[in-house]
Write an enzyme that holds these catalytic residues in place. Structure first.
Site: not given
Length: 228
Positions: A62-64, A101, A104
């Site tokens: 998940t990008e967060n 972040h 990511s």
């Protein structure tokens, strides 16, 4: 990664109605290879996590800033500090990890994801993607990490309804909304059919509650059949 097509001919399921969202998510999950690193976009794609086999070895990103995301959290599982990029509470699997972040996005841009599953406003017959803005003056742009995923993932799946609320088809000859990425989508999963898209155009893999001929009267793109 080139994900093989498991069907050798187009199948028309005319003995049932359109797919529910859960059924769509189940089909998407079944097409994700074991051991793949996968990002699930905001909205409908989130439900795919609920249908991955426990022994599949699929690692959700998940990008967060999380690897090892599990299914959507419910009841006592809900931790307000543990969410996906769409702020939906999720669970974590053994071995889950957390990171900045920026790290990511480096994973997304660096080609480290095998598959991403995104929603869309439009997909062109050759796989162009428009999913962040309708172009309407009062619409709120929401690009997020979609552009990074579209160009960084090895395979891009789209999960969406086939027609908009006004009846307009979302698979189109050419996108009229602002583009997210060019020629990036390989598969489109809808409630009425699963499509393969790319340089050769649109191929129908399966239909649900309709036929290829019926879809051809509602879409402005040529439709091919597997095995034809």
């Amino acid at each position: 990664m080139t994900i093989p097509v498991t069907l050798d001919r187009t199948i028309e399921h005319t003995d049932r109605g359109p797919l529910s969202r859960d059924e769509m998510a189940e089909i998407v999950a079944s097409d994700i290879p074991d051991g793949a690193f996968v990002n699930l976009g905001i909205g409908q794609p989130t439900q795919v996590s609920n249908h991955l086999a426990h022994d599949s070895g699929v690692v959700l990103h998940t990008e967060n800033g999380m690897l090892g995301m599990g299914p959507v959290a419910t009841g006592d599982q809900i931790d307000p500090d543990l969410t996906n990029a769409g702020k939906v509470p999720v669970t974590e699997l053994p071995g889950a990890s957390y990171f900045h972040h920026a790290d990511s996005f480096a994973m997304m841009r660096g080609g480290h994801l095998d598959v991403c599953v995104l929603g869309a406003f439009q997909v062109s017959e050759h796989g162009d993607l428009a999913n962040w803005h309708t172009g309407a003056p009062d619409a709120i742009p929401a690009v997020g990490g979609a552009m990074d995923l579209a160009i960084g993932a090895k395979d891009v799946f789209v999960m969406m309804t086939l027609f908009a609320k006004d009846g307009a088809a979302k698979i189109v000859p050419q996108c009229t909304y602002p583009l997210t990425g060019l020629a990036c989508v390989s598969r489109v999963y809808t409630e009425l059919a699963t499509f393969l898209v790319g340089p050769d155009g649109v191929t129908v893999a399966e239909t649900f509650g309709t036929t290829v001929d019926e879809l051809a009267t509602r879409l402005d793109v040529p439709l091919r059949r597997l095995g034809a």
